[in-house]
Design a protein around this motif. Structure first.
Motif, PDB file in Angstrom:
ATOM      1  N   PHE A  16      11.907 -62.831  -5.724  1.00  0.00           N
ATOM      2  CA  PHE A  16      11.497 -61.541  -5.279  1.00  0.00           C
ATOM      3  C   PHE A  16      12.282 -60.785  -4.297  1.00  0.00           C
ATOM      4  N   LYS A  17      13.630 -61.151  -4.120  1.00  0.00           N
ATOM      5  CA  LYS A  17      14.390 -60.794  -3.187  1.00  0.00           C
ATOM      6  C   LYS A  17      14.755 -59.238  -3.481  1.00  0.00           C
ATOM      7  N   LYS A  18      14.751 -58.594  -4.739  1.00  0.00           N
ATOM      8  CA  LYS A  18      14.928 -57.500  -5.057  1.00  0.00           C
ATOM      9  C   LYS A  18      13.775 -56.560  -5.306  1.00  0.00           C
ATOM     10  N   VAL A  19      12.623 -57.059  -5.082  1.00  0.00           N
ATOM     11  CA  VAL A  19      11.254 -56.652  -5.295  1.00  0.00           C
ATOM     12  C   VAL A  19      11.182 -55.794  -3.945  1.00  0.00           C
ATOM     13  N   LYS A  20      10.590 -54.435  -4.025  1.00  0.00           N
ATOM     14  CA  LYS A  20      10.551 -53.683  -2.878  1.00  0.00           C
ATOM     15  C   LYS A  20       9.036 -53.311  -2.686  1.00  0.00           C
ATOM     16  N   LEU A  21       8.198 -53.623  -3.575  1.00  0.00           N
ATOM     17  CA  LEU A  21       6.786 -53.222  -3.466  1.00  0.00           C
ATOM     18  C   LEU A  21       5.917 -54.281  -4.182  1.00  0.00           C
ATOM     19  N   PHE A  22       4.922 -54.564  -3.344  1.00  0.00           N
ATOM     20  CA  PHE A  22       4.034 -55.778  -3.861  1.00  0.00           C
ATOM     21  C   PHE A  22       2.649 -55.025  -3.668  1.00  0.00           C
ATOM     22  N   GLN A  23       1.787 -55.513  -4.774  1.00  0.00           N
ATOM     23  CA  GLN A  23       0.064 -55.618  -4.684  1.00  0.00           C
ATOM     24  C   GLN A  23      -0.553 -56.838  -4.191  1.00  0.00           C
ATOM     25  N   HIS A  24      -0.905 -56.869  -2.956  1.00  0.00           N
ATOM     26  CA  HIS A  24      -1.340 -58.031  -2.422  1.00  0.00           C
ATOM     27  C   HIS A  24      -2.554 -57.870  -1.971  1.00  0.00           C
ATOM     28  N   PHE A  25      -3.601 -58.936  -1.900  1.00  0.00           N
ATOM     29  CA  PHE A  25      -5.065 -58.983  -1.569  1.00  0.00           C
ATOM     30  C   PHE A  25      -5.497 -60.299  -1.273  1.00  0.00           C
ATOM     31  N   ARG A  26      -6.467 -60.317  -0.507  1.00  0.00           N
ATOM     32  CA  ARG A  26      -7.292 -61.237   0.035  1.00  0.00           C
ATOM     33  C   ARG A  26      -8.886 -60.951  -0.216  1.00  0.00           C
ATOM     34  N   GLY A  27      -9.373 -62.093  -0.811  1.00  0.00           N
ATOM     35  CA  GLY A  27     -10.789 -61.837  -1.026  1.00  0.00           C
ATOM     36  C   GLY A  27     -11.769 -62.973  -0.707  1.00  0.00           C
ATOM     37  N   ILE A  28     -12.993 -62.769  -0.248  1.00  0.00           N
ATOM     38  CA  ILE A  28     -14.000 -63.637  -0.043  1.00  0.00           C
ATOM     39  C   ILE A  28     -15.228 -63.593  -0.964  1.00  0.00           C
ATOM     40  N   GLU A  29     -15.872 -64.793  -1.257  1.00  0.00           N
ATOM     41  CA  GLU A  29     -17.220 -64.559  -1.866  1.00  0.00           C
ATOM     42  C   GLU A  29     -18.215 -64.656  -0.715  1.00  0.00           C
ATOM     43  N   ILE A  30     -18.994 -63.932  -0.653  1.00  0.00           N
ATOM     44  CA  ILE A  30     -19.910 -63.899   0.389  1.00  0.00           C
ATOM     45  C   ILE A  30     -21.512 -64.117  -0.248  1.00  0.00           C
TER      46      ILE A  30
END
Length: 374
Positions: free
Chosen positions: A151-165
């Protein structure tokens, strides 16, 4: 080395891509297959969401389906409703159980759990895999493993955190998915995502497109504020949590004959969307097609879509404040079937042109001048 340690094909990683590829191999070839997986057991650790078109093996075993799709931007709502196009969800435990049941009917596959990869060696005619459970040989290896340096050369990410409520009051529209509720944040693109399982139970996620991965409390605060503002709920019971990081840039590996990267490691996910499940079925079929023709297994590059994805990622990185207008145009100005085909990479050239015409043209032109290959 005994026959029990020799296989036609070894798959490293029993994730989504590994399981789908193994099933394709068992269904269409007579190859002896080994899957090695570092986890001790399969569990409910993620949700896999996809559209019912094109139909695939797991379409009929999905845990949930929705025929109403909502997108929000700047207080405006676009609602799609269709009896033909549906949004599906299968949890990982159901997914793994489905494929393991299929594998039990075959005698040509071994799945080794709690089996960690130590080293891959390429000899003259074979590949040797060293693990904590022994050494295995194969003619072809499909490898889904990733390392931090990938991932060193990757400059952009889609990142998320979710919860089931679970809430005490019935507040969710259980037939309507909120695919994207774009948030008004400065210099960053963020949206909320909601899958309702009932009127008082839902999976809620906060997703970012950025170069920086945040502390978990950032996502949790987003979710709490969203639930309060959208549904006037302050108290809820958390049943399940998930976290994900998807690279929005190509992972580059040194090509080694007959060692083929798959899954995210093989860039099976769309850079612009993170979609990968349908690609896993498409690319697995392509790889097996090549094996049956006695050709080196490889997937077909989608050059135009890759080019457009690169432009989009450049746009996100250089003009993050304007990304919400990009998505608003994409969802508000196009038919659902055209959107789904584009997201699934099963689109036609005519549809691609329609999509491009619907987008903010000046900003696209500006991005072309700052375009870089990801």
């Amino acid at each position: 080395m005994t026959k029990d340690s020799e296989f036609d094909i070894i798959i490293i990683g029993a994730g989504v891509s590994g399981m789908i590829l193994a099933d394709e191999l068992l269904s269409r070839t007579n190859k002896k297959v080994l899957i090695i997986e570092k986890r001790k057991k399969f569990s409910y650790d993620k949700n896999l969401c996809f559209w019912n078109k094109p139909k695939n093996l797991i379409t009929e075993v999905a845990n949930n389906e929705w025929n109403k799709i909502a997108v929000y931007s700047n207080g405006e709502k676009k609602l799609y409703e269709s009896n033909e196009i549906k949004y599906l969800r299968i949890n990982s435990k159901t997914f793994y159980s489905f494929f393991i049941d299929r594998f039990r009917k075959k005698k040509r596959i071994i799945l080794k759990m709690n089996c960690s990869l130590k080293k891959i060696k390429r000899l003259t005619n074979q590949i040797t895999i060293e693990t904590n459970k022994g050494t295995f040989k194969s003619n072809i290896v499909f490898d889904s493993s990733l390392k931090k340096e990938d991932f060193k050369k990757v400059k952009l990410f889609q990142h998320f955190r979710g919860i089931e409520i679970k809430t005490s009051k019935p507040v969710f529209k259980n037939k309507e998915v909120i695919l994207m509720d774009i948030q008004n944040k400065k210099n960053i693109f963020n949206f909320m995502y909601l899958l309702p399982f009932s009127q008082n139970r839902a999976l809620v996620e906060s997703t970012y497109f950025s170069s920086e991965i945040y502390d978990k409390e950032v996502y949790m605060q987003d979710i709490k504020e969203y639930i309060h503002e959208k549904f006037r709920i302050n108290d809820f019971h958390c049943k399940y949590k998930e976290f994900g990081i998807i690279p929005m840039g190509k992972i580059v590996h040194n090509d080694i004959k007959n060692i083929i990267k798959i899954g995210i490691a093989g860039n099976w996910n769309r850079l612009s969307t993170g979609y990968s499940l349908q690609n896993a079925f498409i690319y697995s079929k392509q790889l097996v097609d090549q094996i049956l023709k006695n050709k080196p297994p490889k997937i077909k590059e989608k050059y135009l879509l890759n080019f457009l994805d690169n432009i989009f990622c450049s746009f996100v990185l250089t003009q993050p404040r304007k990304v919400k207008s990009f998505f608003k145009s994409f969802f508000f100005k196009n038919r659902l079937i055209n959107i789904v085909n584009f997201l699934n990479s099963t689109t036609s050239l005519v549809n691609i042109i329609r999509i491009i015409i619907s987008l903010p043209k000046l900003r696209l032109i500006q991005t072309l001048f700052t375009y870089r290959k990801w």
